[in-house]
Structure formats: structure tokens, C-alpha cells
Motif scaffolding. Structure first.
Motif, mmCIF file in Angstrom:
data_model
loop_
_atom_site.group_PDB
_atom_site.id
_atom_site.type_symbol
_atom_site.label_atom_id
_atom_site.label_comp_id
_atom_site.label_asym_id
_atom_site.label_seq_id
_atom_site.Cartn_x
_atom_site.Cartn_y
_atom_site.Cartn_z
ATOM 1 N N GLN A 180 47.793 75.619 20.910
ATOM 2 C CA GLN A 180 47.366 76.899 20.346
ATOM 3 C C GLN A 180 47.316 78.000 21.395
ATOM 4 O OE1 GLN A 180 44.320 76.931 17.266
ATOM 5 N NE2 GLN A 180 44.449 74.705 17.174
ATOM 6 N N ARG A 182 50.030 78.696 22.608
ATOM 7 C CA ARG A 182 51.389 79.179 22.343
ATOM 8 C C ARG A 182 51.635 79.439 20.872
ATOM 9 N NH1 ARG A 182 55.068 77.096 26.297
ATOM 10 N NH2 ARG A 182 56.536 76.547 24.649
ATOM 11 N N LEU A 183 50.778 78.878 20.010
ATOM 12 C CA LEU A 183 50.962 78.995 18.570
ATOM 13 C C LEU A 183 49.598 79.080 17.903
ATOM 14 C CD1 LEU A 183 52.991 78.813 16.132
ATOM 15 C CD2 LEU A 183 52.520 76.357 16.131
ATOM 16 N N LEU A 285 56.929 76.136 16.981
ATOM 17 C CA LEU A 285 57.064 76.999 18.158
ATOM 18 C C LEU A 285 58.391 77.752 18.129
ATOM 19 C CD1 LEU A 285 55.695 74.717 21.036
ATOM 20 C CD2 LEU A 285 54.624 76.763 20.090
ATOM 21 N N ARG A 288 58.290 80.427 15.510
ATOM 22 C CA ARG A 288 57.494 81.582 15.955
ATOM 23 C C ARG A 288 58.348 82.549 16.765
ATOM 24 N NH1 ARG A 288 55.599 85.556 16.953
ATOM 25 N NH2 ARG A 288 53.457 86.137 17.495
#
Length: 311
Positions: A180, A182-183, A285, A288
Motif C-alpha cells: 500500500q 505503492r497501491l 500495480l 494503476r
């Protein structure tokens, strides 16, 4: 005399298994030899991951400095490590009280850590605090506490041990972060924000200290799963199956022992970035970065479904 064709496949399997066994034994030996005599600091050493790391590095002959908020638990971990250990092969760990929620004490903690051996070879920032709640229900005080533990604490500690690393032109700083960082996932705004901040700080730090021979690593993992796996139940129909599947995969945890082994390998191989996650979070990821509107739509649909389920 040529082997019968029916024997070729079993022979290849036996050879491959032998090579794999030898490789694992060599890597296991190298893991111990590479951390031997190294000064290793582990924060939140009494957690599941911290305890597993302490056991691995202690067996490898590292000079451990174990940090935690509870002295009794630290002493219990100390006893567990030293009772069955060979004093000729291992070092007795040093214990330091460290509470990232008390930022005023960090300067004294840094001084105490450096007093142990005068320097640090490996810093493993493992501390973390989580919260799951809608944005509007999280108080500013809780926001600040999460940022202290997940961001300001690790970054301040890293700054504190950095000068000796720079002067010695060696060192390794490991941030045990979360995917989280990174996402972002709904209902975890404060946690995700703190992990994003930590990820950015250590990414910047990596570039700044590379010229001094210092390695900075980040390990992005899914949630820690220290409990036994739940029994398999028949799935019930849900309004948005895709969103539910992605949400379940994003929250599918890793075992503490698996993560601890990954930390050890990261230190040994000087990896700079590791993502320890199942395929679905990895795909998320990429979504995103490549098609964010699609991911946003899926996550929003999942939020609507969870609200309907509660109602």
C-alpha cells in the motif's frame, strides 16, 4: 551403452533435484557467512516478523540490536535466542527500548543504538501500525500517530545511523514497507498515506547515498498473516465478483517466516526493491500505472458492494 528412453525423464528429475538441493545448501551457507559479525538493528523485534528476523540473523552470527516498546517481551526474546545458542558462534543481543509514537525520545534512542558498537551495518525498519476506517472517521490525532510510527520514526532513525555509514562508506538500510506504499486501498487512507511517504523518502535516500556505498532496500508486501488459514467455505454470490476477488487478493497475507527469509535474502543479495505479493496485487500495480481509470472503477465498485453488504 545408451540408457533406455523410459529412464531419461526420471534421471533428469533426480539430477535437477540434486542441483536444487546443492544450490539451497550453498545459499544457506552464504546467508550465514555474509551477516556474520555484522551489526544489525531490528525495530519492532518482538513482532512476528521481527522475531523471525532475529532468529535468522542471530543464527547467522550477526551482532543484534533488538528494539521494541516492551522490555519484558524483549527480554523474553533475548532468552529464547540465547538459551540454545552456541556462544562461540553467536553474539548475545543488545536490547533497546524504541517507541516511534514518542518522537521526542528518538534522538536518545539513536545515541543508545550507536553506543552499542559505534556503528550500524544493517538497519531493518520493521515497525508499523495499521488502521481500517472511512476517511471521515479518522481523527487528526490518529493520523499523526500513524505518520509517526510508519514514516517519521523510520526516517528519523535512518538519518541518525547514517553518519557512521557514510564515514565508513558501507551500510544497508531496509524498509519493510507495504504494497500500500505503492497501491492505495479504500478504508486505509492514513495507513496508505504513511506508507507512500515512507516509500518516497527511502527512494530518495537510495539515490543520495549510493555514492557512499550504502544500499537502501524497500520490501513491499501484502498484509502479514500470522494466523492459521481459515477453513474453506462455499463462496456466496456477490454483486461485483471482480472487485471482491481483487480485494481478497490485496488482503491475502504473507507468513512472517516467508517475509523474514525475504529480508535475509535482500540483505545478502543487496536487492534495492522487492515486491512480495500474489499475482493479482502485481497486476493491480500495473493497472494503476497503465489504465488507472479501470482500477479506480473496480475499487469504487467494491466500496459500493461493501456498503450494501453492511446495510
Amino acid at each position: 551403452m545408451a540408457l533406455p528412453s523410459v529412464m531419461v525423464l526420471p534421471l533428469l528429475i533426480v539430477i535437477a533435484a540434486g542441483v536444487y538441493y546443492i544450490y539451497n545448501e550453498v545459499m544457506h551457507f552464504m546467508s550465514k557467512s555474509q551477516v556474520r559479525n555484522k551489526v544489525v538493528v531490528i525495530t519492532d523485534a518482538v513482532s512476528g516478523v521481527g522475531t523471525e528476523c532475529a532468529q535468522l540473523f542471530h543464527k547467522g552470527g550477526a551482532r543484534l540490536i533488538l528494539c521494541g516498546t516492551n522490555w519484558d517481551k524483549l527480554e523474553s526474546l533475548y532468552d529464547r535466542l540465547t538459551n540454545d545458542a552456541d556462544p562461540k558462534e553467536t553474539f548475545a543481543p543488545k536490547l533497546v527500548i524504541l517507541d516511534f509514537s514518542d518522537m521526542d525520545s528518538i534522538e536518545d534512542v539513536v545515541a543508545e543504538v550507536l553506543e552499542c558498537y559505534g556503528y550500524v551495518d544493517v538497519l531493518i525498519c520493521n515497525s508499523s501500525v495499521k488502521v481500517k476506517a472511512p476517511v471521515q472517521s479518522v481523527s487528526l490525532e490518529l493520523d499523526r500517530n500513524i505518520m509517526d510510527v510508519n514514516y517519521f520514526g523510520p526516517s528519523t532513525l535512518a538519518k541518525g545511523v547514517l553518519p557512521p555509514m557514510i564515514s565508513r562508506r558501507s551500510g544497508h538500510i531496509v524498509l519493510v514497507n507495504s504494497i500500500q506504499g505503492r497501491l492505495a486501498v479504500p478504508f486505509r487512507s492514513s495507513y496508505a498515506a504513511s506508507k507512500h511517504a515512507a516509500q518516497a523518502f527511502f527512494d530518495c535516500l537510495r539515490a543520495e547515498v549510493e555514492e557512499y556505498g550504502i544500499v537502501v532496500s524497500t520490501i513491499s508486501h501484502t498484509f502479514i498473516n500470522a494466523s492459521d488459514p481459515p477453513p474453506v467455505e462455499e463462496p456466496t454470490p456477490k454483486p461485483n465478483t471482480l472487485a471482491a476477488f481483487i480485494a481478497s487478493q490485496l488482503t491475502h497475507g504473507v507468513r512472517p517466516s516467508v517475509l523474514a527469509n525475504e529480508i535475509m535474502q535482500t540483505v545478502n543479495r543487496k536487492r534495492k526493491e522487492v515486491v512480495l505479493a500474489h499475482p493479482i496485487p502485481r497486476v493491480a500495480l500495473y493497472l494503476r500505472s497503465l489504465v488507472p481509470p479501470f482500477l479506480f472503477a473496480v475499487l469504487s465498485a467494491g466500496v459500493k458492494d461493501s456498503v450494501l453488504a453492511v446495510q
